[in-house]
Scaffold this active site. Structure first.
Site, PDB file in Angstrom:
ATOM      1  N   ASP A  37       0.818  -1.209   0.000  1.00 57.39           N
ATOM      2  CA  ASP A  37       0.000   0.000   0.000  1.00 57.39           C
ATOM      3  C   ASP A  37       0.853   1.260   0.000  1.00 57.39           C
ATOM      4  O   ASP A  37       0.308   2.366  -0.047  1.00 57.39           O
ATOM      5  CB  ASP A  37      -0.937   0.014   1.209  1.00 57.39           C
ATOM      6  CG  ASP A  37      -2.347   0.438   0.839  1.00 57.39           C
ATOM      7  OD1 ASP A  37      -2.745   0.190  -0.312  1.00 57.39           O
ATOM      8  OD2 ASP A  37      -3.043   1.022   1.685  1.00 57.39           O
ATOM      9  N   ASP A  80     -10.289  -4.374  11.800  1.00 54.15           N
ATOM     10  CA  ASP A  80     -10.385  -5.773  12.213  1.00 54.15           C
ATOM     11  C   ASP A  80     -11.516  -5.956  13.230  1.00 54.15           C
ATOM     12  O   ASP A  80     -12.378  -6.822  13.068  1.00 54.15           O
ATOM     13  CB  ASP A  80      -9.045  -6.265  12.771  1.00 54.15           C
ATOM     14  CG  ASP A  80      -8.406  -5.290  13.753  1.00 54.15           C
ATOM     15  OD1 ASP A  80      -9.014  -4.244  14.065  1.00 54.15           O
ATOM     16  OD2 ASP A  80      -7.288  -5.576  14.216  1.00 54.15           O
TER      17      ASP A  80
END
Length: 724
Positions: free
Chosen positions: A148, A444
């Site tokens: 990324d 998450d």
């Protein structure tokens, strides 16, 4: 013993269960304690209210109101913890029963990295190599790397790693290597019977030198130009106009199982590098956005029904971990609504007493067993085997999935590049009801929570030995910055229409909602911690009691509440292979977080809601200098940066020290004196950093000066207020 089994006894005998589960034997004791503690809490709140009604001054009433609010918050958080302690579950898998009836499904592994300077590419490559070396059919295994940061050096590192993998994978198989990260293996000093170890180490060090040289020079081209071959140089020409947040998609198939073989002639797993498109005006949603891109790209290339997500520093130490996950995914009794199998996060290199609580034993182990008895463990971002259908659902048909033998073809790569474009998600449900969820810095937690609210379940697979090992931050400022980011992200869920205390209770269950509320309102801990870091100290200095004396029966209610909570907490910690000293470090870090990450995270969340600019997302650094590392190994706290975190800690330490000194002279207020002495004991490393140390980890003079001035101001205000 609870276990799943076929309803037909004959079938059950022929097909014994792949896993079993049993409830923790301490559950009856926990529930009895829960009743007793609830009565004590209600009694203490009643006593607080009557004390407020009997107060004679505005200041006294205000202080008692502050303590009442703090006690109510503590009671709420305690109630949330009881949901976690209600029915902890422990599981066991039977790998020996798996081979006879398994049809190995395809497995995709996602490894995410974002910054080559904070997450060294060689370490990321080692993590990927440990996954490539799973004891799993190579033609069924694919490792997808998400870069990324869009860094050419990361792609270069993986191109070098792909070459090294041809030697490393057969070496692991032939010698039964368990820790299949080359960085971990070669740095451990372990040896094996195979004769190629020295040769392989030289190859690895050569690869490492080349990658680190490219990172240091800031240019892959410079390294390629100095090598004997420049065959790969054309790949990096497109990086000339790249910037971190402004570049097109790049997808490179580095290993293809239908074509590539290792030096022993065995098929190689797939290895794919992915850097999604980024543009300044398009939201990228941090790690959740990267993972969703990986879900789509892998659907085009390999389309495995099971996905493993691992952090870039969390390498595999058990090559059979996919087998353990299959013991649940192939169990027909639970597989229909099984979203993921969660392995705990464990960390290497922690010092003897784990001074920063880096093991985070409650989050990654103790509480996960508790969640497992309710709805399943929360998703913790790494070491998780996901069912693709839980993330992708019926939307899978919108992607033209292809066979593995086609992943390197032009048409397939074009389709994969298309789904990696930054505008692909526009007008879709990605990040809302599809894939990893957007809207929180803790994607998450939010993703696992939403899946549980949708009716999915999860299981916790906790082995005696670690299945994955990673790196915990070993700088106090980094630890607290990470916790502050978590606090902000948890508020983004807790204070929203998807709040666990409302939406979670309604959509999942009361117990599940309370379990998730324990994390969602993590920042609330800062209110009682701050109150008890200031008010007892001021009361002691000004001889104004806040608690009953030992001659009053109410004193023993408060004593029971404090001691019972800490004793149970310590017993839980030690029962999961903890030590007393590590527990002491862990509870001290809970107090430190309550004075730093909690209040600063709360302020950042409030500013964000008011559209006031604050610090953005930062990747936690995996790099330490030698002096920092040395101090950490010696068990010395590192306060060597000018951080507002350390100002608040120093203020609390100074107030406790002043209160303790006055309390010794007066020797009359037992409860207040005990709390202040407890604070002094926890502040011991801070006193050393302020008054005794001269190394680079000592408290900066500017921090100390500000803390003394602000502590003096608080003492002066307290003196005036308590003696009006």
């Amino acid at each position: 013993m609870e276990y799943t089994k076929p309803s037909n006894p004959t079938i059950a005998k022929l097909n014994p269960p792949l896993n079993t589960a049993h409830v923790d034997r301490r559950v009856p004791i926990n529930r009895v304690h829960m009743i007793m503690y609830t009565i004590a809490i209600l009694a203490a709140i009643y006593h607080r209210i009557t004390s407020i009604l009997a107060s004679t001054t505005f200041v006294e009433a205000s202080v008692l109101w502050s303590l009442l609010v703090s006690d109510i918050i503590l009671a709420f958080m305690w109630a949330c913890v009881q949901a976690i302690r209600w029915r902890p579950v422990h599981r066991q898998e039977f790998l020996e029963r798996l081979p006879d009836r398994v049809t190995w499904p395809l497995l995709d592994v996602f490894v995410c990295t974002a910054d080559p300077y904070k997450e060294p590419p060689v370490g990321v490559v080692s993590t990927a190599l440990s996954a490539l070396a799973f004891d799993y059919p190579a033609e069924k295994l694919s490792v997808h790397v998400s870069d990324d940061g869009g860094a050419d050096v990361t792609l270069f590192a993986f191109m070098e790693g792909a070459k090294f993998a041809r030697h490393w994978l057969p070496f692991c198989r032939q010698n039964g290597i368990k820790d299949r990260s080359p960085e971990a293996f070669f740095s451990s000093g372990r040896s094996c019977a195979g004769g190629d170890e020295d040769k392989l180490k030289m190859m690895y060090e050569s690869m490492k030198t080349r990658v680190e040289s490219a990172l240091e020079k800031g240019s892959v081209s410079a390294v390629l130009a100095s090598s004997e071959t420049q065959e790969d140089e054309h790949i990096f020409e497109q990086w000339k106009d790249f910037s971190r947040n402004n570049h097109p998609s790049v997808i490179q198939v580095l290993l293809e199982s239908s074509k590539d073989k290792d030096v022993a002639g065995h098929v190689m797993p797939n290895l794919i590098y992915v850097s999604r498109e980024k543009r300044p005006k398009s939201p990228h949603h941090f790690k959740a956005g990267a993972l969703n891109t990986m879900v789509r790209v892998s659907s085009v290339l390999t389309n495995a029904p099971i996905i493993l997500t691992i952090d870039c520093d969390m390498y595999s130490t058990d090559p059979t971990s996919p087998h353990r996950a299959l013991c649940y995914f192939l169990d027909l009794a639970i597989s229909s609504d099984l979203a993921y199998v969660q392995f705990p996060q464990r960390f290497q290199g922690l010092n003897k007493n784990d001074i920063y609580g880096g093991e985070i034993k409650r989050l990654f182990t103790i509480n996960s067993h508790g969640f497992d008895g309710i709805c399943g463990p929360n998703y913790v971002g790494s070491n998780t085997f996901h069912a693709r259908r839980a993330l992708f659902g019926s939307s899978l048909q919108c992607v033209n999935a292809n066979g593995q033998d086609q992943i390197g073809s032009k048409i397939v790569l074009e389709k994969a590049t298309e789904v990696a474009n930054c505008d692909y998600e526009a007008g879709t449900k990605w990040g809302d009801t599809i894939g990893f969820r957007y809207g929180s810095l803790v994607e998450d937690y939010y993703t696992g929570y939403r899946l549980h609210c949708e009716g999915w379940k999860s299981v916790f697979c906790n082995l005696p030995e670690s299945a994955f090992l990673g790196e915990a931050p070993k700088s106090l400022n980094d630890v607290l910055s990470q916790c502050k980011r978590w606090t902000v992200g948890l508020y983004e869920v807790g204070i929203s229409k998807y709040s666990a205390i409302t939406f979670g209770v309604r959509k999942a269950s009361l117990a599940a909602g309370l379990c998730y509320s324990h994390y969602a309102f993590w920042g609330f801990w800062s209110i009682p911690v701050a109150a008890y870091a200031v008010l007892p100290q001021l009361a002691l200095i000004n001889n104004k009691p806040l608690f009953p004396q030992p001659s009053d029966p109410w004193f023993y209610v408060y004593a029971y509440l404090f001691l019972a909570a800490y004793i149970q907490d310590m017993a839980d910690f030690i029962s999961y292979k903890g030590t007393f000293r590590c527990w002491w470090s862990d509870q001290r870090m809970w107090l430190i977080r309550g004075l730093t990450a909690g209040p600063f995270g709360t302020m950042q969340f409030v500013f964000k809601q008011l559209n006031i600019s604050t610090q953005g997302f930062n990747v936690t650094s995996k790099v330490m200098d030698d002096e920092q590392s040395k101090r950490y190994d010696q068990g010395l706290f590192d306060f060597g940066v000018d951080s507002p975190f350390f100002v608040t800690l120093s203020i609390a330490a100074i107030l406790s020290l002043c209160g303790f000194a006055v309390g010794i002279i007066r020797n009359g207020m037992v409860a207040e004196m005990f709390l202040v002495a407890f604070g002094v004991a926890n502040c011991w490393p801070i006193y050393g950093a302020i008054f005794l140390r001269t190394d680079g980890g000592k408290m900066p003079d500017r921090v100390t000066a500000r803390a003394f001035v602000m502590a003096a101001l608080i003492l002066a205000i307290g003196c005036v207020a308590f003696n009006v």
